[in-house]
Write an enzyme that holds these catalytic residues in place. Structure first.
Site, PDB file in Angstrom:
ATOM      1  N   ARG A   1      52.739  48.988  44.735  1.00  0.00           N
ATOM      2  CA  ARG A   1      51.286  49.230  44.679  1.00  0.00           C
ATOM      3  C   ARG A   1      50.542  47.925  44.389  1.00  0.00           C
ATOM      4  NH1 ARG A   1      49.262  53.816  40.653  1.00  0.00           N
ATOM      5  NH2 ARG A   1      49.830  52.236  39.118  1.00  0.00           N
TER       6      ARG A   1
ATOM      7  N   LYS B   1      44.007  49.011  42.921  1.00  0.00           N
ATOM      8  CA  LYS B   1      44.014  48.938  41.448  1.00  0.00           C
ATOM      9  C   LYS B   1      43.506  47.553  41.059  1.00  0.00           C
ATOM     10  CE  LYS B   1      46.940  50.406  37.654  1.00  0.00           C
ATOM     11  NZ  LYS B   1      45.846  51.013  36.908  1.00  0.00           N
TER      12      LYS B   1
ATOM     13  N   GLU C   1      39.498  62.294  38.924  1.00  0.00           N
ATOM     14  CA  GLU C   1      40.485  61.933  37.896  1.00  0.00           C
ATOM     15  C   GLU C   1      39.779  61.605  36.594  1.00  0.00           C
ATOM     16  OE1 GLU C   1      42.501  58.305  39.079  1.00  0.00           O
ATOM     17  OE2 GLU C   1      40.651  57.438  39.834  1.00  0.00           O
TER      18      GLU C   1
END
Ligand code: PMP
Length: 292
Positions: free
Chosen positions: A53, A152, A185
């Site tokens: 990721r 991210k 989220e």
């Protein structure tokens, strides 16, 4: 008290040595990417998907990582060993690096990469037992038309504003919806609810990070024979759920007691407990010394 361990650009460093230049674009503009990784029994947990990721987030920003996969694995091992305690948390950060003022990243010389090994306790043990209180915030999760939530990045202001809203409302954590009002989220955790024996979680495409712990929970549900559905949810679904929990590397599995003052039917409920136990067993299996 165990001291944090720092690793900067290739070697372990003391806290005095582990410093970045003030013109690093990571600091000036939040230009960079990161990962949070846990280790148990001195073994990193699910390191590969974290590094994958990281590489994808970096590619999306046209940020070339200064170390390859093997070097990063070695750095992770080094900080775990230096930290000494069996369990802990690693923050791996890559910044754009020093450059002239102005956003243009093409002027930046070389990314900085650092790791911090430390402990992380997002909530008290009591909250972990009795469950946390969530509120739906006016702050929305930015969607792919603004900043793809799968990246991210070091840009967490959106989440921080939501966290402030939640804290100002006397709650523990925020529930962020997307611009259409669908649940995405928490500020650093994915969300699951259980209803009539089935688990539901919003699809990542509704605007959540593609969480590694989320993936593990889906994997465990399959092993445990629990039905799961990735379906768009609104706060109504959570207000009327049997059980709810958040999950993330930092949070691990965290029971939710209420959303917007509406209590869950059970906290933690039987399904949450079953997954929690399966999660603990998985950690043991994948990180116990026997397996290394
Ligand atoms: N959402 C956000 C916004 C996060 O920052 C995190 C923590 N990395 C998560 C979800 C959970 O993801 P993971 O399970 O991969 O830690």
């Amino acid at each position: 008290m165990i001291e944090p361990i720092y690793w900067l650009n290739g070697r372990l460093a003391t806290s005095a040595e582990a410093v970045l230049p003030l013109n690093d674009h990571g600091l000036l503009y939040g230009d960079g990417v990161f990962e949070g990784i846990r280790f148990y029994n001195q073994t990193p947990f699910r390191l590969k998907p974290h590094l994958e990721r990281l590489e994808l987030s970096a590619r999306a920003l046209m940020l070339s990582l200064p170390y390859d996969r093997h070097q990063l694995e070695a750095a992770v091992s080094q900080v775990i060993q230096a930290y000494g305690a069996p369990n802990g948390y690693i923050r791996l950060v890559v910044t754009r690096g020093p450059g002239s003022l102005g956003l243009d990243p093409t002027h930046c010389e070389r990314p900085n990469l650092f790791l911090i090994a430390d402990r992380v306790a997002l909530v008290t043990e009591e909250k972990r037992r009795i469950g946390i209180e969530l509120v739906t915030t006016a702050t929305r999760r930015s969607g792919p038309s603004v900043l793809d939530p799968r990246i991210k990045s070091l840009n967490y202001l959106n989440n921080i504003l939501a966290k402030l809203e939640a804290r100002n409302a006397g709650a523990d954590e925020a529930l962020l919806c997307n611009a259409q009002g669908f649940v995405t989220e928490g500020t650093a955790e994915n969300i699951f609810i259980a209803r009539a024996g089935t688990l539901f979680t919003p699809p990542v495409s509704d605007g959540a990070l593609d969480g590694i712990t989320r993936g593990i929970v889906l994997e465990l549900c399959e092993q445990e024979g629990l039905e799961t559905k990735e379906r768009s949810l609104t706060p109504y679904d959570i207000h009327t759920a049997d059980e709810c929990f958040l999950c993330g590397t930092g949070a691990e599995l965290l029971p939710v007691r209420s959303l917007d003052g509406r209590p869950m039917a059970y906290t933690p409920g039987p399904i949450s407990k079953q997954i929690q136990q399966a999660f603990q067993r998985l950690i043991e299996t994948e990180t116990s010394t026997r397996k290394r």
